[in-house]
Design a protein around this motif. Sequence first.
Motif, short mmCIF file in Angstrom:
data_model
loop_
_atom_site.label_atom_id
_atom_site.label_comp_id
_atom_site.label_asym_id
_atom_site.label_seq_id
_atom_site.Cartn_x
_atom_site.Cartn_y
_atom_site.Cartn_z
N TRP A 1 0.87 -1.18 0.00
CA TRP A 1 0.00 0.00 0.00
C TRP A 1 0.91 1.22 0.00
O TRP A 1 1.70 1.42 0.92
CB TRP A 1 -0.94 -0.05 1.21
CG TRP A 1 -1.38 1.28 1.77
CD1 TRP A 1 -1.47 2.48 1.13
CD2 TRP A 1 -1.82 1.53 3.12
NE1 TRP A 1 -1.92 3.46 1.99
CE2 TRP A 1 -2.14 2.91 3.20
CE3 TRP A 1 -1.97 0.73 4.24
CZ2 TRP A 1 -2.60 3.50 4.39
CZ3 TRP A 1 -2.43 1.32 5.41
CH2 TRP A 1 -2.74 2.68 5.48
N ASP B 1 -3.26 4.91 -2.35
CA ASP B 1 -4.06 5.62 -1.35
C ASP B 1 -4.86 6.72 -2.03
O ASP B 1 -4.29 7.74 -2.44
CB ASP B 1 -3.10 6.21 -0.31
CG ASP B 1 -3.75 6.46 1.03
OD1 ASP B 1 -4.96 6.74 1.05
OD2 ASP B 1 -3.04 6.39 2.04
N ARG C 1 -6.56 1.85 -1.12
CA ARG C 1 -6.86 2.17 0.27
C ARG C 1 -7.57 3.51 0.22
O ARG C 1 -7.05 4.49 -0.35
CB ARG C 1 -5.57 2.24 1.09
CG ARG C 1 -5.80 2.55 2.58
CD ARG C 1 -5.62 4.02 2.87
NE ARG C 1 -5.65 4.33 4.30
CZ ARG C 1 -5.57 5.57 4.79
NH1 ARG C 1 -5.47 6.60 3.97
NH2 ARG C 1 -5.60 5.77 6.08
#
Length: 555
Positions: free
Chosen positions: A57, A106, A206
């Motif tokens: 991530w 993200d 995310r």
Amino acid sequence: MSQATLSQTATNWWRGAVIYQVYPRSFQDSNGDGIGDLPGVTPRMDHIANLGAQAVWLSPFFTSPMLDFGYDVSNYCDVDPIFGTLADFDQLVAKAHSLGLKVLIDLVLSHTSDQHPWFKDSRSSHDNAHADWYVWAEAKEDGTPPNNWLSIFGGSAWQWDTRRQQYYMHNFLTSQPDLNFHCPAVQDALLDVAKFWLDRGVDGFRLDTVNFYVHDQQLRNNPPMPRSTISNTAPMVNPYTRQQHVYDKTQPENLLFLQRLRALTDQYDDITTIGEIGDDHQYETLASYTEGNNRLHMAYVFALLTDMCKPTYLHGVLAEYLRDAGNAYVCWSLGNHDVPRLVSRWAALGGDERQRAHLLAAFLLSLPGAVCIYEGEELGLTDVDVPFELLQDPYGITMWPEFKGRDGCRTPMPWDHSANLGFTTGKPWLPLGEDHTHRVASDQQADAQSVLNDYRRFIAWRKTQGALCQGNLTLLPAHEQVLAFVRQAGDERLLCALNLSDKPASYALPAGVQATDLIGHGFTGQISNGQIELAPLQACFASVPANASLQGQTA
């Protein structure tokens, strides 16, 4: 649906996955400017793959004025020059995929930077093409903000704009205006952003502050929070904790947008979405946001990201999860870029940092669902006490000295004993941790008993344990020192018992639970006559016969 019924196939790789969070500014600098970048991350992908993770991530790397270090986006579809270029991103994805790693990025959809072209246009007049793309409101008759909503970063959630002579809403910095999800064009534009990155080869997202997207159109005041209530969303010194956040977030219309996003991701192969949920009713919201197959794949909350670490508290967190979201899919995390380093934050457990790091790795990797490891946790890094004059985080600068912000967990990764611990040839953007000299990755690589190698061993062993990767959870009775539960997949049952104290502990198994075949994995303990004996900060894992009677909360 019981997690025990789930199988790990190509289309649900994320179930039980270990996800490694990279904070690019602090991972590896490739050009000597003191700031980590994507060309620095790419060669370090081997470190992540060797750890045993299934996915990476990446915290934001988009074009940004960096007032909140990338969480204030001014261009969603490009890489900020300090991090590199789109070509650098493509090379990173190719390297990750060559190592069998998935790449999650993200997405910060609830707000933009005030330097985003959308906001510059929106604030210019009341009738431009983007006029209703942000949350604008008239002042009250006395000139004060339209309601009592607060910003997490301090003060009112409303900022006066002299051009429109209206207030605009910001849940975070005044330079981070909130988008208006009640405007269909906003949703369409953000879905186009997601499509841009999906077409570029990312494996999922995310989703930052995923329950903040939609606000109450009537702008009703939030009611006060009973002072006895403990907040997981912000430090107690923050007045944000004094409201029940009924109207400024977690609105029902948000689910409709999540369904649109899921419909988009389902057009691609093997995509997953992880939502970050900060809410007063955390697991109820998580259950709602992951319900069925048309919303988020999984989500996480802040319950384990606080400084509360007593076994009875942790038992309560798992009990709440089982009660409110036992059928939901959770992604667990003990640390990230927003909270102090784990071994420092949970210092109340006692022992030294290495002991705590070993134990807490076992705890995290024993939880049901996917797990996130924040960069440096695998080295047992401690939080760094950054002096006020070197602080970069606006949150910490505002709340100093009772809350020092997030810089202490964002300091550069210590790779080796070269200049600046191998992070950069220039001046690091944040100071290096003094004691991180004794925790560098190169030393730990060679030390069989290091925290790094313990993470590697445990992750490798976890992959062989179906009960840990995909089993359900039965929570055993609470204890002042020991947290105990059983993980089960089919006939495979595994007892997990952790002494979360610096004193020896005895834990009596419930009647009917027989644990045999103690599984060492670097942990030892004694089980006899229904009693588990554990040394301080010790975990043990043992097989439980399939015919044993389990009593407790289960999901």
